[in-house]
Design a protein around this motif. Structure first.
Motif, short mmCIF file in Angstrom:
data_model
loop_
_atom_site.label_atom_id
_atom_site.label_comp_id
_atom_site.label_asym_id
_atom_site.label_seq_id
_atom_site.Cartn_x
_atom_site.Cartn_y
_atom_site.Cartn_z
N GLU A 14 34.41 38.50 62.83
CA GLU A 14 34.81 38.33 61.43
C GLU A 14 34.47 36.94 60.88
N CYS A 15 33.72 36.15 61.61
CA CYS A 15 33.40 34.81 61.12
C CYS A 15 32.42 34.90 59.95
N GLY A 16 32.24 33.79 59.28
CA GLY A 16 31.36 33.76 58.11
C GLY A 16 29.90 33.97 58.49
N PRO A 17 29.10 34.42 57.52
CA PRO A 17 27.69 34.71 57.82
C PRO A 17 26.89 33.49 58.28
N LEU A 18 27.19 32.33 57.75
CA LEU A 18 26.46 31.13 58.18
C LEU A 18 26.88 30.73 59.60
N GLN A 19 28.15 30.94 59.93
CA GLN A 19 28.62 30.66 61.28
C GLN A 19 27.94 31.60 62.28
N LYS A 20 27.73 32.83 61.88
CA LYS A 20 27.00 33.76 62.75
C LYS A 20 25.57 33.28 62.96
N LEU A 21 24.94 32.80 61.90
CA LEU A 21 23.58 32.26 62.05
C LEU A 21 23.55 31.09 63.02
N ILE A 22 24.57 30.25 62.97
CA ILE A 22 24.64 29.12 63.90
C ILE A 22 24.69 29.63 65.34
N ILE A 23 25.51 30.63 65.56
CA ILE A 23 25.63 31.19 66.91
C ILE A 23 24.30 31.79 67.36
N TYR A 24 23.64 32.54 66.47
CA TYR A 24 22.33 33.11 66.83
C TYR A 24 21.32 32.00 67.10
N ARG A 25 21.36 30.95 66.30
CA ARG A 25 20.42 29.85 66.48
C ARG A 25 20.58 29.20 67.85
N LEU A 26 21.84 29.08 68.29
CA LEU A 26 22.10 28.43 69.57
C LEU A 26 21.88 29.37 70.76
N LEU A 27 22.36 30.60 70.62
CA LEU A 27 22.21 31.56 71.72
C LEU A 27 20.80 32.12 71.83
N ARG A 28 20.21 32.48 70.71
CA ARG A 28 18.91 33.15 70.70
C ARG A 28 18.02 32.61 69.59
N PRO A 29 17.53 31.39 69.73
CA PRO A 29 16.70 30.82 68.67
C PRO A 29 15.44 31.64 68.39
N ASP A 30 14.99 32.41 69.38
CA ASP A 30 13.81 33.25 69.20
C ASP A 30 14.05 34.41 68.24
N LYS A 31 15.30 34.70 67.95
CA LYS A 31 15.65 35.81 67.05
C LYS A 31 16.30 35.34 65.76
N LEU A 32 16.11 34.07 65.43
CA LEU A 32 16.73 33.52 64.23
C LEU A 32 16.10 34.06 62.95
N VAL A 33 14.79 34.24 62.93
CA VAL A 33 14.13 34.72 61.71
C VAL A 33 14.65 36.10 61.28
N PRO A 34 14.75 37.09 62.18
CA PRO A 34 15.33 38.37 61.73
C PRO A 34 16.79 38.23 61.29
N ALA A 35 17.54 37.31 61.93
CA ALA A 35 18.94 37.10 61.53
C ALA A 35 19.01 36.47 60.15
N ILE A 36 18.12 35.54 59.84
CA ILE A 36 18.09 34.93 58.51
C ILE A 36 17.70 35.97 57.47
N PHE A 37 16.73 36.80 57.80
CA PHE A 37 16.33 37.87 56.88
C PHE A 37 17.53 38.77 56.56
N GLN A 38 18.31 39.12 57.58
CA GLN A 38 19.50 39.95 57.36
C GLN A 38 20.54 39.20 56.53
N TYR A 39 20.72 37.91 56.78
CA TYR A 39 21.66 37.07 56.02
C TYR A 39 21.27 37.09 54.54
N VAL A 40 19.99 36.86 54.25
CA VAL A 40 19.51 36.85 52.87
C VAL A 40 19.73 38.21 52.23
#
Length: 184
Positions: A151-177
């Motif tokens: 239930e965390c905020g969308p930007l907080q989720k991006l931070i977690i993805y960036r740290l755990l799986r930086p290779d998958k950040l672009v699809p996560a940002i696309f979903q965020y947008v």
């Protein structure tokens, strides 16, 4: 320097704004609604016109910047998402997950710098096995995060993805947008 293709004139901007004033939906009854209509129309018009002249690889970046501005994203979280935080010896003990690289653990420990994520490392350590599916997923942003982090905020989720799986950040940002903007 800036690519000449990306240099817009003040006159171009003024013309676009005046077109927005003319073409946005009128509302003579409610001034606040009229302002909102102008703002919505102009923001979309600016986005559409700028994207028309961008290189394909830069469209996601301008979308991310505009959505972050429109949603009034926390500047500290945005900066952390872009940089990965500063190493201030925030290490919170040994890496609890044998499947997680030590460098990734050290980066996860940096989340304690953000007030909204101060508990993340402790929660990660408590539910370390539940984080493995997020780490192993081909598209981690499609996997539900464990515990309260679902239930965390969308930007907080991006931070977690960036740290755990930086290779998958672009699809996560696309979903965020996509999630944060309207369907236009």
């Amino acid at each position: 320097g800036i690519d000449p293709m990306y240099q817009y004139s003040l006159q171009w901007f003024i013309d676009l704004f005046q077109k927005g004033l003319r073409d946005s939906e009128p509302d003579p009854e409610d001034r606040d609604q009229r302002i909102e209509n102008i703002k919505d129309y102009f923001t979309y018009s600016l986005y559409k016109n700028v994207c028309r002249s961008l290189f394909e690889t830069h469209k996601l970046l301008i979308s991310f910047i505009m959505v972050s501005r429109m949603t009034e994203a926390d500047p500290a979280e945005l900066r952390f998402m872009l940089t990965g935080g500063v190493d201030l010896e925030a290490n919170k003990g040994d890496n609890p997950a044998p499947w997680l690289p030590d460098i990734t653990w050290k980066m996860l420990c940096r989340t304690t710098q953000l007030p909204a994520m101060a508990q993340f490392v402790d929660d990660f350590k408590k539910d370390v096995d539940k984080w493995r599916p997020v780490y192993d997923a081909p598209l981690p942003h499609e996997v539900t995060m464990p515990g309260a982090w679902a239930e965390c905020g969308p930007l907080q989720k991006l931070i977690i993805y960036r740290l755990l799986r930086p290779d998958k950040l672009v699809p996560a940002i696309f979903q965020y947008v996509t999630d944060q903007q309207d369907s236009r």
